[in-house]
Design a protein around this motif. Structure first.
Motif, mmCIF file in Angstrom:
data_model
loop_
_atom_site.group_PDB
_atom_site.id
_atom_site.type_symbol
_atom_site.label_atom_id
_atom_site.label_comp_id
_atom_site.label_asym_id
_atom_site.label_seq_id
_atom_site.Cartn_x
_atom_site.Cartn_y
_atom_site.Cartn_z
ATOM 1 N N PHE A 73 1.345 -1.258 -0.433
ATOM 2 C CA PHE A 73 -0.158 -0.060 0.048
ATOM 3 C C PHE A 73 0.764 1.552 -0.089
ATOM 4 O O PHE A 73 1.003 2.428 -0.818
ATOM 5 N N CYS A 74 2.103 0.876 0.486
ATOM 6 C CA CYS A 74 2.847 2.392 0.290
ATOM 7 C C CYS A 74 3.719 2.805 -1.159
ATOM 8 O O CYS A 74 3.931 4.182 -0.404
ATOM 9 N N PRO A 126 3.520 -7.694 0.614
ATOM 10 C CA PRO A 126 1.912 -7.006 0.566
ATOM 11 C C PRO A 126 0.944 -6.839 1.276
ATOM 12 O O PRO A 126 0.590 -8.426 1.136
ATOM 13 N N ASP A 127 0.554 -5.747 1.638
ATOM 14 C CA ASP A 127 -1.107 -5.845 2.166
ATOM 15 C C ASP A 127 -2.437 -5.472 1.401
ATOM 16 O O ASP A 127 -3.206 -5.242 2.200
ATOM 17 N N THR A 128 -2.180 -5.144 0.426
ATOM 18 C CA THR A 128 -3.490 -4.820 -0.457
ATOM 19 C C THR A 128 -3.674 -5.860 -1.658
ATOM 20 O O THR A 128 -2.509 -5.835 -2.311
ATOM 21 N N VAL A 129 -4.622 -5.771 -1.959
ATOM 22 C CA VAL A 129 -5.260 -6.737 -3.569
ATOM 23 C C VAL A 129 -6.280 -5.707 -4.595
ATOM 24 O O VAL A 129 -6.671 -5.586 -3.496
ATOM 25 N N PHE A 130 -5.832 -5.204 -5.241
ATOM 26 C CA PHE A 130 -6.575 -4.985 -6.448
ATOM 27 C C PHE A 130 -7.115 -6.184 -7.590
ATOM 28 O O PHE A 130 -6.625 -6.625 -7.809
ATOM 29 N N LEU A 148 -8.089 2.845 -2.927
ATOM 30 C CA LEU A 148 -8.186 1.650 -2.721
ATOM 31 C C LEU A 148 -7.879 2.209 -1.221
ATOM 32 O O LEU A 148 -6.795 2.925 -1.288
ATOM 33 N N LYS A 149 -8.624 0.971 -0.334
ATOM 34 C CA LYS A 149 -7.838 1.461 1.472
ATOM 35 C C LYS A 149 -6.941 -0.199 1.381
ATOM 36 O O LYS A 149 -7.140 -1.043 0.918
ATOM 37 N N ARG A 150 -5.886 0.081 2.454
ATOM 38 C CA ARG A 150 -5.397 -0.574 2.602
ATOM 39 C C ARG A 150 -5.227 -1.483 3.038
ATOM 40 O O ARG A 150 -6.541 -1.752 3.778
#
Length: 426
Positions: A73-74, A126-130, A148-150
């Motif tokens: 996310f960062c 990695p902490d976020t998935v699109f 998109l949110k974290r």
């Protein structure tokens, strides 16, 4: 096998309200069957004999909830699109095999494990998935929109089941979903109570088994077949003891023999004080019986007794009364003896589609057919024929309207409580 208390069926006096009777039964009746360990495939409808505690998380690792791209996310720009090269793919069952690095996007599929970070943990990866439909692909570069949110579209380890938690409780009747949950933590077998062994018999010189024709003055035995089916639906192992003649000594000998290898014996009719009602005296010849008169309709009376450690239940002789009494009295008793904790059927709300009057002080069940009023409201329609001997009314019914002891009248349009027959017979 645990023993029944000597007085566990000892009741008497005035008509007993149903709730009081069931409460007394629950306090006196104990589990009488042993336990066994069975493969999951053989556990359907069995009663669980111990709590099941999870020894692993489900899911066991953080994973993707969608087909898409996993990113840090960062690495994303907060107010503009972000361009990142996608460098590898991660399918379910196939971890990435290396730590993820900042500045890359990873093609990931539903259920695939989230990649680890530099320290080898998923927490640093990695902490976020699109979702793939939100991402634009330009050659080997993925373009991610802002907003998109974290942590989006990421499932956490233990989100469904946390290690150390009780996922199934003792006394639960196992359905497909419970078996699936047990399998999800790797259980191959479960400890369950053995089924109750029940012997069923009919008595009467006038009763014959179904065949093409009945001799003059005889009737076909409908009750025994209905009761056997109800017992099978309650998870019992059933022995058909056939039809016994109207002879006390013959009945007594059959009862004594059957009691040796059954947990319960069950019949319908023949337990009143009539000259040809020999079952009551035959039971007393081998054990004890107490005529328990319930404040219910249909279904009064019901006989509960014991032959040594074997329970005896004498249901009413009228077929409708026999079936309803089984559902509201015998079935809970069977479940408690088999190790169940919760035996009560759900009570649903419906609108009455009939007018009805009843006596105060007794509980009553009216056979109804549930219909949709057109707006999703359930309406309980009552058949004209409703006598305790009208078995066709049970065939037409899909539910029972339950009228409590204080109710004396029901009018069309009133709210009533209904019990699903299919649920009670499952």
């Amino acid at each position: 096998m645990a023993q029944l208390k000597d007085d566990c069926f000892a009741f008497g006096g005035e008509l007993t309200p149903l709730n009081d009777a069931l409460a007394m039964l629950r306090s006196r009746v104990r589990t009488v069957v042993d336990v066994e360990h069975l493969p999951l495939d053989e556990c359907l409808d069995k009663f669980l004999a111990e709590n099941v505690i999870a020894d692993r998380n489900v899911p066991p690792h953080d994973n993707s909830a969608v087909d898409g791209f996993a990113v840090y996310f960062c690495d994303l720009k907060p107010d503009a699109g972000t361009r990142l090269p996608f460098t590898a793919r991660i399918a379910a069952g196939h971890p990435l095999g290396r730590p993820a690095v900042h500045g890359e996007a990873l093609r990931i599929f539903t259920g695939a494990p989230m990649p680890v970070g530099a320290d080898g943990s998923q927490a640093s990866g990695p902490d976020t998935v699109f979702m793939e439909e939100d991402v634009k692909i330009e050659g080997d570069v993925a373009v991610f929109p802002p907003g998109l949110k974290r942590g989006s579209n990421r499932r956490n380890a233990g989100e469904d089941v946390a290690v150390g938690s009780v996922i199934l409780t003792k006394g639960l009747r196992l359905r497909p979903q419970e078996l699936g949950l047990a399998a999800s933590i790797g259980r191959e077998t479960l400890c369950v109570f053995k089924p109750l062994r029940v012997g069923v018999f009919s008595t009467g010189d006038e009763v014959v088994d179904p065949e093409s024709t009945a001799p003059e003055g005889r009737i076909f035995d409908a009750n025994r077949y209905a009761i056997k089916a109800l017992l099978h639906g309650s998870g019992c192992v059933v022995t058909d003891l056939g039809i016994l003649p109207d002879n006390r000594e013959t009945i007594a000998a059959a009862l004594k023999l059957a009691a040796q290898d059954h947990d319960m014996l069950m019949t319908s009719g023949g337990v009143s004080a009539g000259e040809e009602d020999h079952v009551k005296s035959a039971v007393e010849q081998n054990g004890s019986i107490n005529l328990w008169r319930l404040a219910i309709k249909p279904g009064r009376p019901i006989a509960l007794g014991q032959i040594n450690d074997t329970a005896f239940i004498g249901l009413p002789g009228n077929p409708v009364a026999a079936m309803i009494t089984f559902l509201v009295v015998a079935r809970p008793l069977i479940f408690w003896m088999t190790g169940a904790e919760d035996t009560g059927p759900m009570r649903y709300s419906a609108l009455s589609g009939f007018d009805h009057k009843k006596k105060k002080g007794r509980r009553e069940w009216v056979r109804v057919r549930l219909e949709d009023a057109g707006d999703g409201t359930l309406v309980a329609k009552k058949d004209v024929s409703s006598g305790a001997g009208i078995l066709t009314s049970m065939v037409a019914a899909t539910a029972l309207v339950e009228l409590d002891e204080d109710t004396t009248e029901v009018s069309s349009g009133d709210r009533v409580k209904v019990l699903s027959l299919s649920e009670m017979m499952a």
